[in-house]
Scaffold this active site. Structure first.
Site, PDB file in Angstrom:
ATOM      1  N   GLU A  43      25.254 -56.954  49.866  1.00  0.00           N
ATOM      2  CA  GLU A  43      24.670 -57.627  48.705  1.00  0.00           C
ATOM      3  C   GLU A  43      25.839 -57.966  47.780  1.00  0.00           C
ATOM      4  O   GLU A  43      26.351 -57.110  47.062  1.00  0.00           O
ATOM      5  CB  GLU A  43      23.673 -56.729  47.989  1.00  0.00           C
ATOM      6  CG  GLU A  43      23.079 -57.349  46.730  1.00  0.00           C
ATOM      7  CD  GLU A  43      22.291 -56.370  45.887  1.00  0.00           C
ATOM      8  OE1 GLU A  43      22.369 -56.476  44.644  1.00  0.00           O
ATOM      9  OE2 GLU A  43      21.611 -55.485  46.446  1.00  0.00           O
ATOM     10  N   ARG A  47      28.447 -61.867  40.066  1.00  0.00           N
ATOM     11  CA  ARG A  47      29.069 -61.656  38.760  1.00  0.00           C
ATOM     12  C   ARG A  47      30.515 -62.113  38.725  1.00  0.00           C
ATOM     13  O   ARG A  47      31.182 -61.985  37.709  1.00  0.00           O
ATOM     14  CB  ARG A  47      28.995 -60.167  38.371  1.00  0.00           C
ATOM     15  CG  ARG A  47      27.603 -59.705  38.025  1.00  0.00           C
ATOM     16  CD  ARG A  47      27.570 -58.231  37.681  1.00  0.00           C
ATOM     17  NE  ARG A  47      27.738 -57.389  38.863  1.00  0.00           N
ATOM     18  CZ  ARG A  47      27.691 -56.065  38.850  1.00  0.00           C
ATOM     19  NH1 ARG A  47      27.518 -55.425  37.705  1.00  0.00           N
ATOM     20  NH2 ARG A  47      27.839 -55.369  39.957  1.00  0.00           N
ATOM     21  N   THR A  71      22.451 -59.863  41.735  1.00  0.00           N
ATOM     22  CA  THR A  71      22.607 -60.262  40.330  1.00  0.00           C
ATOM     23  C   THR A  71      22.367 -61.757  40.140  1.00  0.00           C
ATOM     24  O   THR A  71      23.077 -62.430  39.401  1.00  0.00           O
ATOM     25  CB  THR A  71      23.999 -59.866  39.777  1.00  0.00           C
ATOM     26  OG1 THR A  71      24.405 -58.613  40.341  1.00  0.00           O
ATOM     27  CG2 THR A  71      23.947 -59.696  38.254  1.00  0.00           C
ATOM     28  N   LYS A 131      12.917 -54.440  43.743  1.00  0.00           N
ATOM     29  CA  LYS A 131      14.009 -53.540  43.387  1.00  0.00           C
ATOM     30  C   LYS A 131      13.560 -52.750  42.150  1.00  0.00           C
ATOM     31  O   LYS A 131      12.893 -53.290  41.271  1.00  0.00           O
ATOM     32  CB  LYS A 131      15.249 -54.376  43.062  1.00  0.00           C
ATOM     33  CG  LYS A 131      16.477 -53.621  42.606  1.00  0.00           C
ATOM     34  CD  LYS A 131      17.614 -54.625  42.409  1.00  0.00           C
ATOM     35  CE  LYS A 131      18.866 -53.972  41.869  1.00  0.00           C
ATOM     36  NZ  LYS A 131      19.981 -54.947  41.774  1.00  0.00           N
TER      37      LYS A 131
END
Length: 210
Positions: A43, A47, A71, A131
């Protein structure tokens, strides 16, 4: 990769490595280190400026590793990630525009939730899993069990504060499909290009949870 396929892979791997890549040159050796350690999934957090290129390189050069984007906060990021080859999309929060784009392109979406309202939003898209983030800060397993009693059809992937000391406590609960593993690929190991160290951490996590 559709939602069902993603969930099958998560259930088998149990620990999904969460990775931060600042230099796309690190993407391929990092992916190979994850694969060698028995956790062939990444994953890649969105960012950094290198995220999209890193996903593209892994998808192209290390096909044995399932690569996705983490993210992901908005439609533009989601589109860039999928265009780069992301097989799944993970987020710290829920977004209608990300849900619509990912689902519309046949790509698995796992939104971040921590409240019943967040979960209800995800269920509007018939998502079978979410999540739970940040897991430990929001009550960990105790809170997940409370939420699962209200949403029994849902599977959870707790991330944030999960570690070798508590990972099997989480995985013992049948509503938890997998955990997000930030500890198996620490930034200092990537920075120093300690690929063997990452492989060892992944192997230890695999052995601990299987």
């Amino acid at each position: 990769m559709n939602q069902e396929e993603f969930m099958q892979k998560l259930a088998a791997i149990k620990v999904c490595p969460v990775v931060v890549i600042d230099d796309a040159e690190d993407a391929i050796p990092l992916a190979r280190a994850l694969e060698a350690g028995g956790l062939p999934m990444a994953e890649v957090t969105f960012r950094t400026e290198a995220a999209a290129e890193s996903i593209a390189r892994i998808a192209r050069e290390v096909p044995g590793v399932i690569v996705g984007a983490g993210t992901v906060l908005d439609r533009e990021q989601c589109a860039r990630a999928i265009d780069a080859g992301a097989q799944f999309i993970v987020a710290p929060s829920f977004s209608d525009e990300v849900a619509q784009y990912a689902i519309g392109h046949g790509v698995a979406y796992c939104p971040g939730t921590c409240t019943p309202t967040d979960i209800a939003n995800a269920l509007r898209y018939n998502l079978p899993m979410v999540k739970f983030f940040p897991a430990e800060a929001y009550g960990g397993l105790k809170t997940i069990k409370a939420l699962a009693s209200v949403f029994p059809q849902l599977k959870f992937m707790p991330t944030g504060g999960v570690n070798p000391q508590n990972v099997n406590d989480y995985l013992a609960f049948d509503k938890i499909i997998s955990v997000g593993g930030t500890w198996v690929c620490k930034k200092d190991l990537v920075r120093t290009k300690d690929w063997d160290g990452i492989s060892r951490a992944c192997h230890e996590a695999y052995e601990l949870t299987h």
